[in-house]
Design a protein around this motif. Structure first.
Motif, short mmCIF file in Angstrom:
data_model
loop_
_atom_site.label_atom_id
_atom_site.label_comp_id
_atom_site.label_asym_id
_atom_site.label_seq_id
_atom_site.Cartn_x
_atom_site.Cartn_y
_atom_site.Cartn_z
N LEU A 43 39.27 -0.30 75.59
CA LEU A 43 38.14 0.29 74.88
C LEU A 43 38.40 0.48 73.39
O LEU A 43 37.47 0.66 72.61
N GLY A 44 39.70 0.47 73.02
CA GLY A 44 40.03 0.71 71.62
C GLY A 44 39.87 2.16 71.22
O GLY A 44 39.64 2.46 70.04
N VAL A 45 40.00 3.07 72.18
CA VAL A 45 39.80 4.51 71.95
C VAL A 45 40.89 5.28 72.68
O VAL A 45 41.22 4.97 73.82
N ASP A 46 41.45 6.30 72.01
CA ASP A 46 42.37 7.21 72.69
C ASP A 46 41.54 8.24 73.45
O ASP A 46 40.95 9.14 72.85
N LEU A 47 41.47 8.10 74.76
CA LEU A 47 40.63 8.98 75.58
C LEU A 47 41.27 10.34 75.79
O LEU A 47 40.57 11.33 75.99
N ILE A 57 41.06 15.86 77.34
CA ILE A 57 40.18 14.84 76.81
C ILE A 57 40.14 14.93 75.29
O ILE A 57 40.11 16.03 74.72
N SER A 58 40.19 13.81 74.61
CA SER A 58 40.11 13.80 73.15
C SER A 58 38.65 13.94 72.71
O SER A 58 37.73 13.87 73.53
N ASP A 59 38.44 14.14 71.42
CA ASP A 59 37.07 14.23 70.92
C ASP A 59 36.31 12.94 71.20
O ASP A 59 35.14 12.97 71.60
N GLU A 63 33.02 12.29 73.96
CA GLU A 63 31.75 11.61 73.69
C GLU A 63 31.46 10.55 74.74
O GLU A 63 30.30 10.29 75.08
N LEU A 64 32.53 9.95 75.28
CA LEU A 64 32.35 8.91 76.30
C LEU A 64 32.28 9.48 77.71
O LEU A 64 31.87 8.78 78.64
N LEU A 65 32.68 10.76 77.88
CA LEU A 65 32.77 11.34 79.22
C LEU A 65 31.44 11.29 79.99
O LEU A 65 31.44 10.97 81.18
N LEU A 135 31.08 22.76 83.31
CA LEU A 135 29.91 22.02 83.78
C LEU A 135 29.61 20.85 82.86
O LEU A 135 29.32 19.74 83.32
N LEU A 136 29.69 21.09 81.55
CA LEU A 136 29.39 20.02 80.60
C LEU A 136 30.45 18.92 80.64
O LEU A 136 30.13 17.74 80.49
N GLU A 137 31.71 19.30 80.86
CA GLU A 137 32.79 18.31 80.87
C GLU A 137 32.98 17.64 82.22
O GLU A 137 33.74 16.69 82.34
N GLY A 138 32.30 18.15 83.26
CA GLY A 138 32.41 17.55 84.58
C GLY A 138 33.50 18.11 85.44
O GLY A 138 33.74 17.61 86.54
N SER A 139 34.21 19.16 84.98
CA SER A 139 35.27 19.74 85.81
C SER A 139 34.71 20.70 86.86
O SER A 139 35.42 21.07 87.79
#
Length: 304
Positions: A43-47, A57-59, A63-65, A135-139
């Motif tokens: 993906l070219g992104v540090d997740l 999770i990184s910033d 955004e991709l979560l 809830l927002l992060e899915g945990s």
């Protein structure tokens, strides 16, 4: 890109640790780490942000979560349509402020367990802000949260009201306050008081009730269950929603009891929240429906 790579990211995000995620997924840490790094390279992104204290999770990953969770939800629906038992045996995660844990949560989880014998339920006690973040992060799949009457509900969540009650004074039957028909603020201040920590709705209510006045002595605790135990052990009184105490095992055994507050009309709401999503797994829907049904039964039994 493989589905398990997205599942690994979701697990590390939820658990905050590559080690704990590897244990839950029955993988070695190097294998999980390499799989995640392969996805990051693709993906070219540090997740993830990796630290000695754990991984989160990184910033960019945050955004991709939502997209990751959307893909996993779609896979979940596909497996469900195909009758795959993987979906049935998923874990449901419930974040809860524990003011209703015993009277409502325990019977609901017991009933859910009977209907879903292979589905794990994870209960996590947290403050309102932590539940919303989860809830927002899915945990978290669902969150039980308290509000005071008149509070605005936050956007971004589907909110279902379960219980509506009043703040009451929780005391031992042998307390001087138990001899009163209703407890006034002066009498409350004359007794040792068990206070919920800042961040809980009942802390905010009590601060407003006392108007800056201090009790003769106070303790601070993290949640209603410990507060009720401290009251039962004779350390003082506490103020909680009535639905947190009525039906509690300590109350049923006569170890603790409640008295109304003089002239107090504030309402306390217990609501069930989940993130707005186009797809809700069946197990989560079933647990949600059980909460709604059991809350209605609790209201009927208590005359609320």
């Amino acid at each position: 890109m493989r589905i398990e790579q997205l599942e690994y990211i979701a697990a590390v995000t939820r658990l905050g640790s590559i080690r704990r995620a590897a244990e839950e997924l029955h993988l070695s840490q190097p294998a999980l780490s390499e799989t995640v790094r392969n996805l990051e390279r693709e993906l070219g992104v540090d997740l993830l942000e990796r630290k000695r204290s754990g991984a989160k999770i990184s910033d960019e990953g945050r955004e991709l979560l939502p997209h990751i969770m959307s893909v996993l939800d779609a896979v979940d629906r596909l497996r469900g349509a195909a009758g795959d038992q993987h979906r049935i045996s998923r874990m449901v995660r419930l974040g809860t402020v524990n003011t209703a844990t015993v009277p409502l949560v325990v019977p609901t989880v017991r009933e859910f367990r009977a209907a879903h014998p292979v589905t794990q339920v994870e209960l996590v006690g947290a403050q309102q802000a932590g539940i919303h973040r989860g809830l927002l992060e899915g945990s978290f799949d669902l969150g039980l949260v308290n509000y005071l009457g008149g509070d605005d509900m936050p956007p971004g969540f589907e909110t279902t009201e379960l219980l509506r009650g009043r703040p009451v004074v929780c005391v031992r039957p042998d307390s001087p306050l138990a001899a009163m028909d209703a407890v006034d603020v002066d009498s409350l201040l004359a007794e040792p008081l068990v206070v919920m920590r800042s961040g809980y709705v009942m802390h905010r209510f009590l601060h407003r009730l006392l108007r800056g006045r201090a009790p003769v002595f106070s303790y601070s605790t993290d949640g209603a269950e410990m507060g009720k135990l401290m009251v039962a052990e004779g350390l003082g009184a506490t103020v909680l929603p009535d639905f947190s105490v009525v039906g509690d095992p300590l109350e049923r055994r006569g170890t603790i009891t409640v008295r109304p507050l003089t002239g107090e009309g504030t309402e306390v709401l217990l609501v069930l929240q989940r993130r707005h999503s186009g797809s809700v797994p069946r197990a989560v829907r079933d647990l949600h429906e059980l909460f709604v049904r059991n809350a209605a039964a609790y209201r009927a039994a208590s005359g609320a």
